[in-house]
Design an enzyme around this catalytic site. Structure first.
Site, PDB file in Angstrom:
ATOM      1  N   HIS A  67       0.535 -14.364 -59.024  1.00  0.00           N
ATOM      2  CA  HIS A  67       0.368 -13.294 -60.009  1.00  0.00           C
ATOM      3  C   HIS A  67      -0.255 -12.052 -59.373  1.00  0.00           C
ATOM      4  O   HIS A  67       0.137 -10.914 -59.654  1.00  0.00           O
ATOM      5  CB  HIS A  67      -0.501 -13.809 -61.155  1.00  0.00           C
ATOM      6  CG  HIS A  67      -0.858 -12.795 -62.179  1.00  0.00           C
ATOM      7  ND1 HIS A  67      -2.109 -12.238 -62.275  1.00  0.00           N
ATOM      8  CD2 HIS A  67      -0.123 -12.221 -63.172  1.00  0.00           C
ATOM      9  CE1 HIS A  67      -2.137 -11.377 -63.270  1.00  0.00           C
ATOM     10  NE2 HIS A  67      -0.952 -11.351 -63.835  1.00  0.00           N
ATOM     11  N   GLU A  70       2.323 -10.222 -57.361  1.00  0.00           N
ATOM     12  CA  GLU A  70       3.220  -9.459 -58.260  1.00  0.00           C
ATOM     13  C   GLU A  70       2.634  -8.079 -58.569  1.00  0.00           C
ATOM     14  O   GLU A  70       3.327  -7.061 -58.498  1.00  0.00           O
ATOM     15  CB  GLU A  70       3.431 -10.255 -59.540  1.00  0.00           C
ATOM     16  CG  GLU A  70       4.167  -9.502 -60.640  1.00  0.00           C
ATOM     17  CD  GLU A  70       3.551  -9.698 -62.013  1.00  0.00           C
ATOM     18  OE1 GLU A  70       3.244  -8.692 -62.691  1.00  0.00           O
ATOM     19  OE2 GLU A  70       3.352 -10.860 -62.405  1.00  0.00           O
ATOM     20  N   HIS A  71       1.354  -8.043 -58.906  1.00  0.00           N
ATOM     21  CA  HIS A  71       0.700  -6.762 -59.202  1.00  0.00           C
ATOM     22  C   HIS A  71       0.729  -5.831 -57.996  1.00  0.00           C
ATOM     23  O   HIS A  71       1.029  -4.644 -58.124  1.00  0.00           O
ATOM     24  CB  HIS A  71      -0.763  -7.002 -59.604  1.00  0.00           C
ATOM     25  CG  HIS A  71      -0.950  -7.314 -61.043  1.00  0.00           C
ATOM     26  ND1 HIS A  71      -1.737  -6.562 -61.877  1.00  0.00           N
ATOM     27  CD2 HIS A  71      -0.435  -8.302 -61.829  1.00  0.00           C
ATOM     28  CE1 HIS A  71      -1.716  -7.065 -63.104  1.00  0.00           C
ATOM     29  NE2 HIS A  71      -0.949  -8.127 -63.098  1.00  0.00           N
ATOM     30  N   GLU A 142      -7.725  -9.019 -67.193  1.00  0.00           N
ATOM     31  CA  GLU A 142      -6.556  -9.692 -67.755  1.00  0.00           C
ATOM     32  C   GLU A 142      -6.850 -11.183 -67.954  1.00  0.00           C
ATOM     33  O   GLU A 142      -6.478 -11.771 -68.979  1.00  0.00           O
ATOM     34  CB  GLU A 142      -5.354  -9.513 -66.819  1.00  0.00           C
ATOM     35  CG  GLU A 142      -4.055 -10.054 -67.365  1.00  0.00           C
ATOM     36  CD  GLU A 142      -2.863  -9.763 -66.465  1.00  0.00           C
ATOM     37  OE1 GLU A 142      -1.836 -10.445 -66.624  1.00  0.00           O
ATOM     38  OE2 GLU A 142      -2.963  -8.859 -65.605  1.00  0.00           O
TER      39      GLU A 142
END
Length: 423
Positions: A67, A70-71, A142
């Protein structure tokens, strides 16, 4: 460029498939009546791929790395990819699941320019200690947001109750502590292992042409030498880890999720297995089912009640979830009905209704750019065919469904997750 045309006359659909010289597998699904274009590129790298072997080297990365990567791919030395998309008018996004990471955009104009940005994005890793540290606060927020989400936590808690060892029981984004361990070398290790173009798939759907996609691919994609990466997964026992878990959050109506764990090889389910499960769950717990009517009549669920089948390398489980003021009672009734179902099997009438409904869903999915692209990516990564469902389902029998039932919905191997309000 040589390409293959894959067609299904039953559905009246076709697409073009080819392997670009760079190594990227590309699938183009032109839809002349569509006004928009959609592109989705993915790699078979998600949160569960935290341990792997690349070029003989065993690598273990912190939870949440997929994740985090991905950012970070949206940033390059030239700037932020979102700003570039804004200039073309495209709407862009990305997501990381348990077993894939995908990058996407949709647009009505400037398709070739937007596709070029997508290709640059996945080929331009730029990780420094400064950029890594900057992202930690953003992703940390998040993570906290998801931990405060009852809908997310009821399912995450369920997976932690179902699974002893498999990383499916770990939050996709990791924790604040684990992402603090991520370094530029961590991200480069993952990028070089999983983001090789030979291991990725692009699907383009909608108001697009094969020639345009080929033109942009030829001008933007760099040749990649194939890389073989082997993901490592621990052995997972059949039995659930614990039968019940409860958490309290500020919520008006309690949430529940009941999961039935099944044996899972370290491979994906076949198309026939998935279709049989879909028909089984539609007949057993769909909106016209006796179970659903009973739960509604006793005011134990509302319209948010639903089912899901989660499957992948080393994990498979059926999940029933919804809102209920008496979640334990709702779960007991579901288990009671499962026991009855094993005794009686699915009726022929319920089977026929469910089978038609599932087939209708297959046909309807080809009216959506997103559904087409997502299904193509999923099919390529799991070894299933995008069109084979329509042909396989025609030959599925009631005996197939009742045989599949024997492999699933073990009332003695299930867990209940509940989120209740604060006292």
């Amino acid at each position: 460029m040589k390409y293959t045309i894959i067609e299904n006359k039953r559905l009246g659909e076709k697409y073009y498939k080819f392997r670009h010289k760079s190594g990227l597998k590309i699938i183009v699904c032109p839809k002349k009546d569509f006004t928009s274009s959609y592109a989705l590129i993915g790699t078979k790298f998600g949160s569960i791929n935290s341990e792997f072997i690349n070029n003989g080297r065993k690598i273990k990365v912190p939870d949440g790395t997929a994740h985090y990567l991905e950012h970070k791919l949206f940033e390059s030395e030239e700037g932020d990819a979102f700003k570039l998309y804004a200039k073309t008018g495209a709407s862009a996004n990305a997501y990381t699941s348990f077993d894939t990471t995908c990058y996407l955009f949709s647009c009505t104009d400037n398709f070739k320019e937007s596709l070029g940005i997508l290709f640059d994005l996945i080929q331009s890793p730029y990780f420094t200690p400064e950029t890594i540290e900057k992202e930690q606060g953003i992703i940390g927020q998040e993570i906290k947001m998801y931990q405060d989400s009852p809908e997310w936590m009821v399912n995450m808690n369920l997976l932690q109750a179902l699974y002893h060892n498999h990383p499916i029981n770990i939050d996709i984004a990791g924790t604040v502590d684990t992402i603090a361990e991520i370094t530029p070398d961590t991200l480069y290790d993952c990028y070089n292992s999983y983001y090789n173009l030979n291991n990725m798939v692009l699907c383009v759907s909608g108001n697009v042409s094969l020639d345009d996609v080929m033109e942009v691919a030829d001008s933007k994609l760099k040749d990649n030498e194939p890389v073989v990466t082997e993901s490592i997964f621990p052995d997972e026992p059949y039995e659930v880890k614990q039968s019940f878990t409860e958490q309290k959050l500020p919520i008006a109506v309690p949430l529940f999720a009941v999961g039935f764990k099944e044996n899972a090889p370290k491979s994906f389910a076949s198309s026939k297995e998935l279709l049989c499960t879909s028909i089984l769950l539609k007949a057993f717990a769909g909106q016209s089912s006796a179970l659903y009517r009973r739960l509604l009549d006793e005011k134990l669920v509302n319209a948010n009640f639903g089912t899901e089948y989660m499957e992948g390398c080393g994990y498979r489980s059926v999940i029933f979830s919804g809102e209920s003021r008496e979640p334990e009672k709702a779960a007991d009734i579901i288990k009671e009905e499962v026991v009855r179902l094993h005794e009686t099997g699915i009726s022929k009438e319920d089977f026929e209704i469910a089978k038609r409904s599932v087939y209708g869903g297959i046909a309807y999915s080809f009216d959506s750019n997103y559904a087409i692209a997502a299904e193509v990516i999923n099919a390529e990564f799991t070894g299933r065919g995008i069109f084979e469902d329509a042909d396989i389902i025609a030959d599925i029998t009631l005996d197939d469904i009742n045989e599949r039932l024997k492999e699933q919905l073990d009332p003695n191997n299930c867990s209940l997750s509940v989120i209740k309000g604060l006292d």
